[in-house]
Design a protein around this motif. Structure first.
Motif, PDB file in Angstrom:
ATOM      1  N   GLY A  55       0.696  -1.275  -0.021  1.00  0.00           N
ATOM      2  CA  GLY A  55      -0.089  -0.003  -0.157  1.00  0.00           C
ATOM      3  C   GLY A  55       0.785   1.271  -0.061  1.00  0.00           C
ATOM      4  N   SER A  56       1.993   1.174   0.675  1.00  0.00           N
ATOM      5  CA  SER A  56       2.847   2.541   0.627  1.00  0.00           C
ATOM      6  C   SER A  56       3.933   2.581  -0.406  1.00  0.00           C
ATOM      7  CB  SER A  56       3.311   2.631   2.039  1.00  0.00           C
ATOM      8  OG  SER A  56       4.064   1.814   2.658  1.00  0.00           O
ATOM      9  N   THR A  57       4.544   1.383  -1.092  1.00  0.00           N
ATOM     10  CA  THR A  57       5.773   1.258  -1.827  1.00  0.00           C
ATOM     11  C   THR A  57       5.332   0.721  -3.101  1.00  0.00           C
ATOM     12  OG1 THR A  57       6.620  -0.845  -1.430  1.00  0.00           O
ATOM     13  CG2 THR A  57       6.972   0.615   0.181  1.00  0.00           C
ATOM     14  N   LYS A  58       6.061   0.819  -4.394  1.00  0.00           N
ATOM     15  CA  LYS A  58       5.864   0.013  -5.435  1.00  0.00           C
ATOM     16  C   LYS A  58       6.192  -1.340  -5.377  1.00  0.00           C
ATOM     17  CE  LYS A  58       6.253   4.367  -8.112  1.00  0.00           C
ATOM     18  NZ  LYS A  58       7.025   5.066  -9.075  1.00  0.00           N
ATOM     19  N   ALA A  59       6.814  -1.878  -4.302  1.00  0.00           N
ATOM     20  CA  ALA A  59       7.308  -3.298  -4.143  1.00  0.00           C
ATOM     21  C   ALA A  59       6.519  -4.165  -4.211  1.00  0.00           C
ATOM     22  CB  ALA A  59       8.382  -3.247  -2.879  1.00  0.00           C
ATOM     23  N   LYS A  60       6.526  -5.418  -4.770  1.00  0.00           N
ATOM     24  CA  LYS A  60       5.728  -6.481  -4.844  1.00  0.00           C
ATOM     25  C   LYS A  60       6.133  -7.667  -4.381  1.00  0.00           C
ATOM     26  CE  LYS A  60       3.866  -4.776  -9.381  1.00  0.00           C
ATOM     27  NZ  LYS A  60       4.512  -3.511  -9.484  1.00  0.00           N
ATOM     28  N   VAL A  61       5.024  -8.813  -4.146  1.00  0.00           N
ATOM     29  CA  VAL A  61       5.806 -10.138  -3.568  1.00  0.00           C
ATOM     30  C   VAL A  61       6.970 -10.713  -4.280  1.00  0.00           C
ATOM     31  CG1 VAL A  61       5.126 -12.404  -3.245  1.00  0.00           C
ATOM     32  CG2 VAL A  61       3.515 -10.568  -2.538  1.00  0.00           C
ATOM     33  N   ASN A  62       7.674 -11.269  -3.859  1.00  0.00           N
ATOM     34  CA  ASN A  62       8.928 -12.139  -4.587  1.00  0.00           C
ATOM     35  C   ASN A  62      10.023 -10.995  -5.104  1.00  0.00           C
ATOM     36  OD1 ASN A  62       8.237 -14.332  -3.691  1.00  0.00           O
ATOM     37  ND2 ASN A  62       6.901 -14.942  -5.762  1.00  0.00           N
ATOM     38  N   GLU A  63       9.928  -9.788  -4.604  1.00  0.00           N
ATOM     39  CA  GLU A  63      10.798  -8.714  -4.878  1.00  0.00           C
ATOM     40  C   GLU A  63      11.473  -8.336  -3.493  1.00  0.00           C
ATOM     41  OE1 GLU A  63       8.554  -6.624  -8.561  1.00  0.00           O
ATOM     42  OE2 GLU A  63       8.932  -5.384  -6.789  1.00  0.00           O
ATOM     43  N   ILE A  64      12.248  -7.248  -3.498  1.00  0.00           N
ATOM     44  CA  ILE A  64      12.694  -6.646  -2.222  1.00  0.00           C
ATOM     45  C   ILE A  64      12.408  -5.223  -2.117  1.00  0.00           C
ATOM     46  CG2 ILE A  64      14.977  -6.512  -0.877  1.00  0.00           C
ATOM     47  CD1 ILE A  64      16.137  -8.908  -2.281  1.00  0.00           C
ATOM     48  N   VAL A  65      11.998  -5.019  -0.616  1.00  0.00           N
ATOM     49  CA  VAL A  65      11.691  -3.641  -0.310  1.00  0.00           C
ATOM     50  C   VAL A  65      13.057  -3.368   0.677  1.00  0.00           C
ATOM     51  CG1 VAL A  65      10.263  -4.280   1.687  1.00  0.00           C
ATOM     52  CG2 VAL A  65      10.302  -1.951   0.791  1.00  0.00           C
ATOM     53  N   TYR A  66      13.602  -2.315   0.761  1.00  0.00           N
ATOM     54  CA  TYR A  66      14.885  -2.035   1.431  1.00  0.00           C
ATOM     55  C   TYR A  66      14.767  -0.512   1.954  1.00  0.00           C
ATOM     56  CZ  TYR A  66      17.414   0.721  -2.018  1.00  0.00           C
ATOM     57  OH  TYR A  66      17.828   1.595  -2.937  1.00  0.00           O
ATOM     58  N   TRP A  67      15.532  -0.319   3.081  1.00  0.00           N
ATOM     59  CA  TRP A  67      15.879   1.223   3.479  1.00  0.00           C
ATOM     60  C   TRP A  67      17.088   1.514   3.358  1.00  0.00           C
ATOM     61  CZ3 TRP A  67      12.097  -2.281   4.835  1.00  0.00           C
ATOM     62  CH2 TRP A  67      10.866  -1.753   4.891  1.00  0.00           C
ATOM     63  N   SER A  68      17.246   2.380   2.456  1.00  0.00           N
ATOM     64  CA  SER A  68      18.726   2.836   2.003  1.00  0.00           C
ATOM     65  C   SER A  68      19.601   3.696   3.059  1.00  0.00           C
ATOM     66  CB  SER A  68      18.528   3.788   0.758  1.00  0.00           C
ATOM     67  OG  SER A  68      17.706   4.903   1.070  1.00  0.00           O
ATOM     68  N   ARG A  69      18.893   4.046   4.416  1.00  0.00           N
ATOM     69  CA  ARG A  69      19.466   4.341   5.431  1.00  0.00           C
ATOM     70  C   ARG A  69      19.036   3.677   6.821  1.00  0.00           C
ATOM     71  NH1 ARG A  69      23.176   8.559   4.405  1.00  0.00           N
ATOM     72  NH2 ARG A  69      22.986   9.039   6.553  1.00  0.00           N
ATOM     73  N   PRO A  70      19.779   3.789   7.750  1.00  0.00           N
ATOM     74  CA  PRO A  70      19.190   3.419   8.944  1.00  0.00           C
ATOM     75  C   PRO A  70      17.724   3.881   9.160  1.00  0.00           C
ATOM     76  CG  PRO A  70      21.612   3.875   9.479  1.00  0.00           C
ATOM     77  CD  PRO A  70      21.001   4.387   8.076  1.00  0.00           C
ATOM     78  N   VAL A  71      16.878   3.025   9.934  1.00  0.00           N
ATOM     79  CA  VAL A  71      15.467   3.690   9.637  1.00  0.00           C
ATOM     80  C   VAL A  71      15.293   4.666  10.392  1.00  0.00           C
ATOM     81  CG1 VAL A  71      14.615   1.274   9.049  1.00  0.00           C
ATOM     82  CG2 VAL A  71      14.740   1.826  11.457  1.00  0.00           C
ATOM     83  N   ASN A  72      14.304   5.605  10.320  1.00  0.00           N
ATOM     84  CA  ASN A  72      13.718   6.717  11.239  1.00  0.00           C
ATOM     85  C   ASN A  72      12.473   6.528  11.602  1.00  0.00           C
ATOM     86  OD1 ASN A  72      12.160   7.296   9.016  1.00  0.00           O
ATOM     87  ND2 ASN A  72      13.334   9.038   8.329  1.00  0.00           N
ATOM     88  N   TRP A  73      11.738   7.382  12.034  1.00  0.00           N
ATOM     89  CA  TRP A  73      10.535   6.910  12.824  1.00  0.00           C
ATOM     90  C   TRP A  73       9.428   6.545  11.892  1.00  0.00           C
ATOM     91  CZ3 TRP A  73       5.975   9.292  11.867  1.00  0.00           C
ATOM     92  CH2 TRP A  73       6.082  10.457  11.168  1.00  0.00           C
ATOM     93  N   LYS A  74       9.637   6.936  10.748  1.00  0.00           N
ATOM     94  CA  LYS A  74       8.587   6.717   9.751  1.00  0.00           C
ATOM     95  C   LYS A  74       8.412   4.944   9.251  1.00  0.00           C
ATOM     96  CE  LYS A  74       8.219  11.060   7.320  1.00  0.00           C
ATOM     97  NZ  LYS A  74       8.448  11.734   6.080  1.00  0.00           N
ATOM     98  N   ASN A  75       9.393   4.376   9.677  1.00  0.00           N
ATOM     99  CA  ASN A  75       9.222   3.055   9.763  1.00  0.00           C
ATOM    100  C   ASN A  75       8.263   2.293  11.183  1.00  0.00           C
ATOM    101  OD1 ASN A  75       9.765   0.081  10.512  1.00  0.00           O
ATOM    102  ND2 ASN A  75      11.221   0.123   8.689  1.00  0.00           N
ATOM    103  N   GLN A  76       7.289   2.387  10.853  1.00  0.00           N
ATOM    104  CA  GLN A  76       6.336   1.847  12.060  1.00  0.00           C
ATOM    105  C   GLN A  76       6.206   0.337  12.009  1.00  0.00           C
ATOM    106  OE1 GLN A  76       4.570   4.185  14.661  1.00  0.00           O
ATOM    107  NE2 GLN A  76       6.823   4.795  14.136  1.00  0.00           N
ATOM    108  N   THR A  77       7.156  -0.096  11.952  1.00  0.00           N
ATOM    109  CA  THR A  77       7.100  -1.825  12.128  1.00  0.00           C
ATOM    110  C   THR A  77       7.467  -1.885  13.645  1.00  0.00           C
ATOM    111  OG1 THR A  77       9.622  -1.966  11.596  1.00  0.00           O
ATOM    112  CG2 THR A  77       7.544  -2.538   9.969  1.00  0.00           C
ATOM    113  N   LEU A  78       7.434  -3.206  14.193  1.00  0.00           N
ATOM    114  CA  LEU A  78       7.632  -3.177  15.472  1.00  0.00           C
ATOM    115  C   LEU A  78       9.050  -3.512  15.854  1.00  0.00           C
ATOM    116  CD1 LEU A  78       4.490  -5.680  16.231  1.00  0.00           C
ATOM    117  CD2 LEU A  78       4.520  -3.391  16.320  1.00  0.00           C
TER     118      LEU A  78
END
Length: 475
Positions: free
Chosen positions: A59-82
């Motif tokens: 819903g928030s990126t262009k990534a799809k299943v069987n691809e790779i989503v990544y964070w190009s710098r150490p994550v900031n607060w906008k990464n609201q995973t647990l």
């Protein structure tokens, strides 16, 4: 005395029975939905946790299943995973093997290294990857197999038999420091990872990478009726596991049934809201009661209960053990499963200070990390929101680590880390900001943990409140 007790129990049972018999059919039906929905939330937490991350990616990126989503710098607060790690570079692949086996190819640990975990939709660990995983730093082709797969595992592959069609790989590309050059090196190394269908292994297509840095990626747990919509997606898309077949009728009674739409009316949605609030209260109470500590007399505890770790690492194979409550609590706090816990990383958590008081974001605290921390790579300590277990929103930074730029050491080699709404004078490099309006918790990571942690010859002390004097000095 015994007669009095027996009489009191008898009266209570009669009262309860009379109350149940006096309920109308509608009231009984509502109560049935309520109690079964409470248990469903606790049971389903790891799978819904996975689905929420997948939906955030879709819903928030262009990534799809069987691809790779990544964070190009150490994550900031906008990464609201647990409880994500702000001192690593994250690569994630949400895989699906419904159309056939998938290859996840990890590069050799030359010029970088991966601390990776490959898990099912239920976050059961299939294997770890990288120097502490099955490839032992030599690189490897991890072959994820669909449920019921009957084919042979080709030579040169590490076969992983999944009991679900989907899952994810969490791949941390380790950082030497937060310098731009080291971040770029870590990103470049992580981009050597490949994912592709086994059917195309002779000529693999390029792996698609999507950068999610600075995008709001929210997969925090919704403790309301939305939770059950995620659970319905899991039921519709995944096979029933034998150990969970008792939940088929339980879920049908709350409106979730394989092959049928889940459309609760307004009345039932309100019941599900109430059930989710009750389940949240139960899980929070279990967390607040505390996990077994690592060192007697000190409040830090490993971030997963021992019975849950043992069960997950054994694939829940013990017919006399299924720690659903402990598992539910664990997956309100974080994500992934680790097969070899204590090799690539180890996690300690705490939500109270030395005096047993909850951490208050309006107060300043100090953690003194003793010298000679038992790590091959680095340690870090991170602040999370006590309610959501995610990074505190709208804060400029979330952690301090042994690899943080400019961090100050004491004369004896120890390091003081401060947590509070304002940095103590001269301690900005060792300070993690907190939100004065919210409670928080801490997670202490050890990457490449060593023996002194486990034989207890090195101990992480309690976190103490800092007393500020009139002159501004700290004590």
């Amino acid at each position: 005395m015994m007669r009095a007790i027996i009489g009191a129990v008898g009266i209570a049972l009669m009262t309860t029975s009379a109350y149940a018999q006096s309920m109308s059919p509608d009231e009984l039906a509502a109560r049935n939905i309520q109690r079964r929905a409470v248990e469903a939330m606790i049971w389903a937490m790891p799978a819904v946790n996975t689905d929420l991350m997948l939906q955030a990616m879709l819903g928030s990126t262009k990534a799809k299943v069987n691809e790779i989503v990544y964070w190009s710098r150490p994550v900031n607060w906008k990464n609201q995973t647990l409880t994500p790690n702000p001192d690593s570079i994250y690569f994630m692949s949400f895989w699906n093997v419904k159309d056939g086996p998938i290859v996840l190819e990890i590069p050799p640990a030359q010029g970088g290294s991966i601390a990776g975990n490959i898990v099912t939709a239920w976050q059961m660990p299939l294997e770890d990857a990288g120097p502490a995983g099955a490839d032992q730093g030599q690189g490897g082709k991890y072959l994820i197999l669909p449920p019921g797969y009957k084919g042979e595992v080709p030579s040169g592959y590490i076969g992983l038999q999944s009991d679900t069609f989907s899952g994810f790989a969490l791949l941390r590309s380790n950082l030497a420091s937060h310098a731009d050059a080291d971040i770029a090196k870590s990103v470049a190394y992580g981009k050597q990872v490949k994912i592709y269908p086994l059917a195309q292994a002779q000529n693999p297509p390029p792996t698609n990478f999507t950068d999610a840095y600075d995008i709001l990626f929210d997969s925090t747990i919704p403790y309301d009726a939305r939770f059950y919509r995620s659970l319905d997606r899991v039921v519709q898309n995944e096979p029933w596991l034998d150990r969970d077949r008792a939940m088929i009728d339980q879920l049908r009674s709350i409106g979730i049934e394989k092959g049928k739409p889940f459309n609760p009316d307004q009345k039932n949605a309100a019941i599900l809201d109430d059930a989710a609030h009750e389940a949240h209260a139960l899980l929070s109470q279990r967390y607040d009661a505390g996990f077994p500590v690592i060192n007697p007399g000190i409040r830090w505890f490993p971030a997963a209960m021992p019975e849950m770790v043992k069960a997950a690492q054994g694939g829940y194979a013990d017919p006399d053990s299924y720690p659903i409550d402990a598992r539910g609590v664990t997956y309100t706090l974080g994500f992934t499963g680790i097969k070899r816990l204590g090799t690539a990383q180890f996690y300690l958590m705490v939500a109270k200070d030395k005096d047993g008081q909850d951490f208050d974001g309006a107060t300043t605290y100090r953690l003194t990390v003793p010298a000679n921390a038992p790590v091959k790579q680095y340690w870090s300590t991170t602040v999370y929101d006590r309610e959501t277990h995610a990074l505190v929103r709208n804060t400029p930074s979330a952690s301090r680590a042994s690899i943080s730029p400019g961090i100050q050491k004491n004369a004896d080699g120890s390091i003081d880390v401060y947590f509070g709404p304002k940095a103590p004078d001269g301690k900005e490099a060792n300070w993690v900001p907190t939100d004065p309006a919210r409670k928080f918790e801490l997670l202490f990571r050890l990457y490449g943990p060593e023996k002194p942690l486990f034989d207890h010859s090195w101990k992480l002390p309690d976190v103490e409140r800092v007393i500020t004097t009139i002159g501004g000095a700290t004590k």
